[in-house]
Design a protein around this motif. Structure first.
Motif, mmCIF file in Angstrom:
data_model
loop_
_atom_site.group_PDB
_atom_site.id
_atom_site.type_symbol
_atom_site.label_atom_id
_atom_site.label_comp_id
_atom_site.label_asym_id
_atom_site.label_seq_id
_atom_site.Cartn_x
_atom_site.Cartn_y
_atom_site.Cartn_z
ATOM 1 N N LYS A 31 0.988 -1.201 -0.026
ATOM 2 C CA LYS A 31 -0.073 0.069 -0.034
ATOM 3 C C LYS A 31 1.040 1.202 -0.111
ATOM 4 O O LYS A 31 0.338 2.278 -0.457
ATOM 5 N N ASP A 32 2.234 1.121 0.314
ATOM 6 C CA ASP A 32 3.210 2.216 0.329
ATOM 7 C C ASP A 32 4.309 1.616 0.156
ATOM 8 O O ASP A 32 4.560 0.425 0.191
ATOM 9 N N ASP A 33 5.510 2.420 0.053
ATOM 10 C CA ASP A 33 6.887 2.089 -0.205
ATOM 11 C C ASP A 33 7.460 1.358 0.928
ATOM 12 O O ASP A 33 8.078 0.294 0.578
ATOM 13 N N GLN A 34 6.909 1.552 2.160
ATOM 14 C CA GLN A 34 7.585 0.666 3.161
ATOM 15 C C GLN A 34 6.978 -0.720 3.311
ATOM 16 O O GLN A 34 7.787 -1.627 3.416
ATOM 17 N N GLU A 35 5.745 -0.766 2.797
ATOM 18 C CA GLU A 35 5.125 -2.230 2.611
ATOM 19 C C GLU A 35 5.640 -2.852 1.375
ATOM 20 O O GLU A 35 6.043 -4.244 1.716
ATOM 21 N N VAL A 36 6.189 -2.080 0.438
ATOM 22 C CA VAL A 36 6.843 -2.879 -0.881
ATOM 23 C C VAL A 36 8.069 -3.139 -0.255
ATOM 24 O O VAL A 36 8.501 -4.578 -0.653
ATOM 25 N N ALA A 37 8.885 -2.693 0.461
ATOM 26 C CA ALA A 37 10.211 -2.729 0.786
ATOM 27 C C ALA A 37 10.023 -4.095 1.806
ATOM 28 O O ALA A 37 11.011 -5.020 1.830
ATOM 29 N N ARG A 38 9.115 -4.180 2.590
ATOM 30 C CA ARG A 38 8.968 -5.472 3.513
ATOM 31 C C ARG A 38 8.671 -6.638 2.815
ATOM 32 O O ARG A 38 9.308 -7.651 3.140
ATOM 33 N N ARG A 39 7.711 -6.412 1.976
ATOM 34 C CA ARG A 39 7.543 -7.608 1.048
ATOM 35 C C ARG A 39 8.480 -8.133 0.317
ATOM 36 O O ARG A 39 8.801 -9.244 0.186
ATOM 37 N N ALA A 40 9.259 -7.193 -0.429
ATOM 38 C CA ALA A 40 10.496 -7.627 -1.157
ATOM 39 C C ALA A 40 11.446 -8.381 -0.241
ATOM 40 O O ALA A 40 12.199 -9.314 -0.683
ATOM 41 N N ALA A 64 11.171 -10.015 2.499
ATOM 42 C CA ALA A 64 10.549 -11.283 2.885
ATOM 43 C C ALA A 64 10.968 -12.452 1.743
ATOM 44 O O ALA A 64 11.022 -13.448 2.112
ATOM 45 N N ILE A 65 10.995 -12.005 0.480
ATOM 46 C CA ILE A 65 11.333 -13.061 -0.545
ATOM 47 C C ILE A 65 12.613 -12.841 -0.898
ATOM 48 O O ILE A 65 13.230 -13.535 -2.019
ATOM 49 N N GLY A 66 13.561 -12.026 -0.209
ATOM 50 C CA GLY A 66 14.990 -12.088 -0.690
ATOM 51 C C GLY A 66 15.293 -11.129 -2.064
ATOM 52 O O GLY A 66 16.385 -11.580 -2.529
ATOM 53 N N ARG A 67 14.547 -10.267 -2.217
ATOM 54 C CA ARG A 67 14.670 -9.521 -3.437
ATOM 55 C C ARG A 67 14.706 -8.014 -3.167
ATOM 56 O O ARG A 67 14.237 -7.348 -2.209
ATOM 57 N N GLU A 68 15.551 -7.252 -4.268
ATOM 58 C CA GLU A 68 15.535 -5.878 -3.912
ATOM 59 C C GLU A 68 14.403 -5.312 -4.491
ATOM 60 O O GLU A 68 13.888 -5.567 -5.933
ATOM 61 N N VAL A 69 13.821 -4.132 -4.207
ATOM 62 C CA VAL A 69 12.775 -3.394 -4.823
ATOM 63 C C VAL A 69 12.955 -2.854 -6.021
ATOM 64 O O VAL A 69 11.965 -2.991 -6.986
ATOM 65 N N ASP A 70 14.113 -2.336 -6.536
ATOM 66 C CA ASP A 70 14.410 -1.871 -7.743
ATOM 67 C C ASP A 70 14.637 -2.661 -8.828
ATOM 68 O O ASP A 70 13.889 -2.565 -9.790
ATOM 69 N N GLU A 71 15.121 -4.130 -8.322
ATOM 70 C CA GLU A 71 15.145 -5.208 -9.336
ATOM 71 C C GLU A 71 13.441 -5.726 -9.321
ATOM 72 O O GLU A 71 13.512 -5.926 -10.750
ATOM 73 N N ASP A 81 1.602 -14.713 3.293
ATOM 74 C CA ASP A 81 1.206 -13.571 3.267
ATOM 75 C C ASP A 81 -0.106 -13.420 2.350
ATOM 76 O O ASP A 81 -0.049 -12.965 1.385
ATOM 77 N N LEU A 82 -1.105 -13.854 3.125
ATOM 78 C CA LEU A 82 -2.612 -13.903 2.449
ATOM 79 C C LEU A 82 -2.882 -12.232 2.329
ATOM 80 O O LEU A 82 -3.708 -11.864 1.767
ATOM 81 N N ASP A 83 -2.440 -11.642 3.234
ATOM 82 C CA ASP A 83 -2.896 -10.147 3.289
ATOM 83 C C ASP A 83 -2.428 -9.430 1.873
ATOM 84 O O ASP A 83 -3.060 -8.828 1.051
ATOM 85 N N HIS A 84 -1.426 -10.136 1.274
ATOM 86 C CA HIS A 84 -0.799 -9.643 0.026
ATOM 87 C C HIS A 84 -1.919 -10.008 -1.035
ATOM 88 O O HIS A 84 -2.149 -9.091 -2.043
ATOM 89 N N LEU A 85 -2.444 -11.069 -0.942
ATOM 90 C CA LEU A 85 -3.307 -11.442 -2.231
ATOM 91 C C LEU A 85 -4.650 -10.591 -1.909
ATOM 92 O O LEU A 85 -5.296 -10.009 -3.043
ATOM 93 N N GLU A 86 -5.018 -10.290 -0.880
ATOM 94 C CA GLU A 86 -6.141 -9.456 -0.366
ATOM 95 C C GLU A 86 -5.890 -8.254 -0.938
ATOM 96 O O GLU A 86 -6.956 -7.500 -1.503
ATOM 97 N N LEU A 87 -4.589 -7.471 -0.877
ATOM 98 C CA LEU A 87 -4.535 -6.287 -1.422
ATOM 99 C C LEU A 87 -4.548 -6.239 -2.978
ATOM 100 O O LEU A 87 -5.220 -5.184 -3.425
#
Length: 307
Positions: free
Chosen positions: A236-245, A247-254, A291-297
């Motif tokens: 929902k915002d940049d912070q949540e994107v960074a947290r999810r990235a 969690a899967i071992g990836r970088e946001v920019d990539e 992370d089912l909240d991800h699917l809901e979003l």
């Protein structure tokens, strides 16, 4: 634009986890639940609790779901004999009431073959072509008739070509980046062409090759559905994107460069760019299955804007 959930269970997922995600997929209004067909993890992580078989999984899900389509990206032709595969897929189609789709590929991950004693032939593409002809031929054979095939790699004599799927025709998916043979096989056998993990520019080029191959084969290009598979990471915002990235071992920019990542508005915009070059379906590769909240979003703020 159809949105489908695409999972990679070899990275670590039990059947119960997959069932939970599949039920969420159905409840949240997504079009389908697909999974990879692999027996060994890739990259980091321990892969626990170990692999699950794609078609055994889908058989279970067929009885536990009611609406969503079910399928593979992609079943490896090296894993199963074509006659056996035709029986398995037809049976799961019956179990689901006609909701199955078969993605079939040549197989490529040599280490998993070595790990589980599966032969890894040098010439895989020719085997794939014969498998496509056999599987589709068995399903298309009229009841009471028999099917014969005598190829370089497989030989079938007087097959009763049973059982029959519930659907008149199970959709077949072919995918990949190959410039010549892949478009040719797609034009001959596939209902859908999928480009995995490719850019908008790559998609436009490869879709064009498939359309040209279809035209050469005397088939209308619009008879083929074009789709993409892309890793997804929405917040929902940049912070949540960074947290999810993270969690899967990836970088946001990539992820933003190579997948569908960012806020809902950013992801909707990028999906629109794929749609502009002909994509009509996106398989969202979900890597954090807890992370089912991800699917809901995604359902509430991405899918709702594409409906």
């Amino acid at each position: 634009m159809d949105l489908r959930i695409f999972t990679e269970p070899q990275q670590g997922a039990s059947y119960d986890t997959l069932l939970t995600v599949a039920k969420a997929t159905e409840d949240l209004g997504f079009d389908a639940f697909f999974r990879s067909d692999h027996y060994l993890k890739m990259g980091e992580g321990d892969g626990l609790p170990g692999p699950t078989d794609a078609w055994i999984t889908l058989a279970g899900l067929a009885r536990e779901t009611k609406r969503i389509r079910l399928g593979t990206l992609m079943t490896a032709a090296t894993f199963r004999l074509p006659g056996v595969l035709a029986i398995q897929v037809a049976q799961v189609d019956q179990m689901s009431g006609g909701r199955v789709e078969l993605g079939l590929g040549a197989g490529w991950f040599e280490e998993e073959h070595q790990a589980y004693g599966i032969p890894f032939p040098k010439e895989k593409f020719a085997r794939l072509e014969e498998q496509l002809e056999i599987v589709t031929g068995l399903w298309a054979t009229e009841p009471g008739d028999t099917f014969d095939f005598h190829g370089e790699h497989y030989d079938l004599t007087k097959s009763p070509a049973l059982p029959k799927p519930a659907q008149d025709k199970i959709p077949v998916l072919i995918g990949g980046h190959g410039a010549k043979r892949t478009p040719r096989l797609t034009a001959r056998y596939a209902d859908e062409f999928n480009l995995p993990f490719g850019s908008v520019e790559d998609s436009e080029k490869q879709f064009g090759r498939v359309r040209a191959a279809a035209q050469e084969a005397g088939r209308a290009a619009d008879a083929i559905t074009f789709s993409n598979a892309l890793v997804v990471c929405v917040g929902k915002d940049d912070q949540e994107v960074a947290r999810r990235a993270a969690a899967i071992g990836r970088e946001v920019d990539e992820l933003k460069e190579n997948g569908l990542a960012g806020t809902p508005a950013e992801v909707v915009d990028k999906i629109g760019r794929y749609a502009a070059v002909g994509s009509r379906r996106v398989y969202l590769q979900v890597l954090d299955l807890d992370d089912l909240d991800h699917l809901e979003l995604i359902s509430a703020q991405v899918q709702s804007q594409l409906s």
